[in-house]
Enzyme design. Structure first.
Site, mmCIF file in Angstrom:
data_model
loop_
_atom_site.group_PDB
_atom_site.id
_atom_site.type_symbol
_atom_site.label_atom_id
_atom_site.label_comp_id
_atom_site.label_asym_id
_atom_site.label_seq_id
_atom_site.Cartn_x
_atom_site.Cartn_y
_atom_site.Cartn_z
ATOM 1 N N CYS A 30 42.143 45.079 32.758
ATOM 2 C CA CYS A 30 42.899 43.871 32.463
ATOM 3 C C CYS A 30 43.183 43.163 33.791
ATOM 4 C CB CYS A 30 44.182 44.198 31.708
ATOM 5 S SG CYS A 30 45.302 45.285 32.609
ATOM 6 N N MET A 31 44.324 42.501 33.922
ATOM 7 C CA MET A 31 44.610 41.752 35.145
ATOM 8 C C MET A 31 44.793 42.650 36.358
ATOM 9 S SD MET A 31 44.658 38.486 34.770
ATOM 10 C CE MET A 31 45.689 37.974 36.133
#
Length: 515
Positions: A30-31
């Protein structure tokens, strides 16, 4: 080349510590986190993994999550995937018996189910999975929109402004389509059919359709309407797959899916979702214009407990709806104050524990990431294992949120054009109803209040006398004994009787602390 070598070295260091390529079932990111599905959690060497310079922390959820930070995570993930693909097939099973493996797996499975498998959390996690892949585009377009607004206000480069406006608005104008695509993908339908049905919402021709006695507007219902339309499309598609003969399925199923769910969207969902979206925007504006500092205090103080419970993911569609309606979400800058409280608390812990080299080393490595809005290393590596500092950090977040909320009540609405970043990383994404300088001043003031309050609350109230004596005692050399842990690691047990029970496993939501 040097950057590639560094990322390759990080991936090579991580792989053996998670049990090798044969133990890796799935890879995603993810981020900020490398998310690994593992066959056997017991093969992971946690302490050695946390000790790697590039690793900011680890989080256990449905997947094993290694916090690497924004930017680095995508590059390390690609190298990690390449290493797994290149790894030779395992020769023999791990040196444990089948009974031991079964017992270990069953224990891990039971513990994880007990903490994370509630219907509400599972549903919220799936909703978050729809929006998390959209965050990079929201950030990129949001920064371009901010730059465009700055050029417009300064009357610079007038020939470039229309081009930047197109770049910033193109994705947002089709946001419903991407939400529909991801919704169908997440819930087991054909993604392109979900996108096709959601595209009806943004099609200009809907302005000619009457529903509930009024003309529809393109985009009416927004992301909530797209979410509902795609869910309906998935249900219709699955119903058709079970009943349509295989010879006709390729023709009939897509047609009926788009036809039925599309008509329901036009003559029902768009209107209802539009009313709900309008109500969300109206309520958020009313809450901060009337509740102001009180609402900000509650939101800033309770956000991290919501993260611990996995309930923060319910805010993601709300943020996206506000961005779609108003161009920014006024909630995110307030929620970002929770991270400021953590930074202040960590600084206080550092000063209060001058002889605990383990915790101080963790804080030194995690503090820069915390300032940039990546809060997991400080939360899971410092404040949460210690117990009381987590509570005093939340107090800092509450006061920071109250500060920002107060200015919202006074008429200075400070928002963010995207979700995901927080801390200092949120400055390029600030937007609102006042000038850029005033919005920066309000947000920076909130961060400062969060830092100072979190520091003071933790310095004076974050430790009992017994905790200070134990945590400042000389650190034993060698490995810890089974069943104990050194404060400053992400394991929930500590040497202090004041430490609360282990919290539920955290979820992956990127806001404002990253996912």
């Amino acid at each position: 080349m040097a950057t590639t070598d560094k990322n390759r070295a990080t991936a090579e260091a991580i792989l053996p510590l998670v049990g090798g390529a044969g133990n890796v079932a799935s890879i995603a990111h993810c981020m900020t986190r490398l998310r690994l599905g593992l066959h056997d959690r017991g093969l992971v060497r946690d302490e050695e993994l946390r000790a790697l310079p590039a690793v900011l922390g680890v989080v256990e959820d449905e997947t094993y999550q290694i916090v690497l930070g924004p930017g680095a995570v995508a590059r390390v993930t690609s190298q990690f995937e390449e290493l797994v693909r290149e790894a030779p097939a395992p020769a023999a099973g791990p040196p444990t018996t089948a009974e031991e493996l079964a017992a270990r797996g069953e224990a891990i499975r039971a513990d994880r189910k007990a903490k994370n498998a509630t219907p509400v959390k599972l549903f919220l996690r799936r909703i978050a999975n729809i929006f998390v892949p959209l965050i990079p585009a929201l950030i990129g377009c949001g920064i371009i929109a901010g730059l465009n607004g700055l050029l417009t206000n300064l009357h610079w480069l007038p020939a470039v402004v229309p081009a930047l406006a197109a770049l910033a608005s193109g994705f947002m104008s089709l946001l419903a389509v991407f939400v529909g695509y991801n919704t169908a993908k997440e819930f087991g339908g054909t993604p392109i059919l979900g996108g096709a049905v959601a595209a009806i919402i943004v099609f200009p021709g809907v302005a000619n359709v009457d529903a509930f006695g009024q003309k529809l507007s393109p985009g009416q219902g927004g992301v909530l309407g797209a979410l509902g339309a795609a869910l309906l499309a998935v249900w219709v598609e699955k119903w058709c797959r079970r009943r349509i003969p295989e010879a006709l399925d390729v023709l009939v199923t897509p047609t009926l899916t788009v036809l039925v769910s599309g008509l329901v969207t036009l003559f029902g969902l768009m209107y209802v979702a539009g009313e709900v979206s309008t109500a969300i925007g109206t309520f958020a504006t009313w809450l901060l214009s009337h509740g102001g500092s009180g609402a900000g205090f509650v939101l800033g103080g309770l956000f991290l407990p919501l993260v611990m419970l996995g309930l923060h993911q319910a805010l993601i569609p709300i943020h996206t709806t506000l961005i779609e309606q108003q161009g920014y979400t006024v909630l995110l800058p307030i929620l970002a104050m929770a991270g400021a409280g953590q930074v202040g608390a960590a600084a206080a812990v550092y000063l209060r524990l001058p002889h605990n080299t383990s915790i101080r080393r963790t804080i030194r490595s995690a503090l820069p990431a915390g300032l940039l809005g990546v809060g997991e290393p400080l939360i899971y590596g410092v404040s949460l294992p210690l117990g009381r500092p987590f509570i005093t950090a939340c107090v800092g977040g509450a006061f920071g949120g109250g500060f920002v909320g107060l200015f919202n009540q006074l008429g200075a609405a400070v928002g963010s054009t995207a979700i995901g970043p927080s801390g200092w990383a949120l400055f390029p994404l600030l937007a609102g109803n006042r000038g850029l300088g005033e919005m920066i001043a309000v947000y920076a003031g909130g961060l400062l209040v969060g830092y100072v309050t979190g520091f003071i609350a933790t310095y004076y109230f974050g430790f009992t006398r017994t905790m200070l004596q134990e945590l400042n005692a000389p650190q034993p050399q060698g490995p810890s004994t089974p069943g104990t842990s050194t404060p400053g690691t992400t394991t929930p047990t500590t040497t202090s009787p004041d430490t609360p029970p282990a919290p539920p496993e955290p979820t992956s939501a990127p806001q404002p602390t990253s996912a």
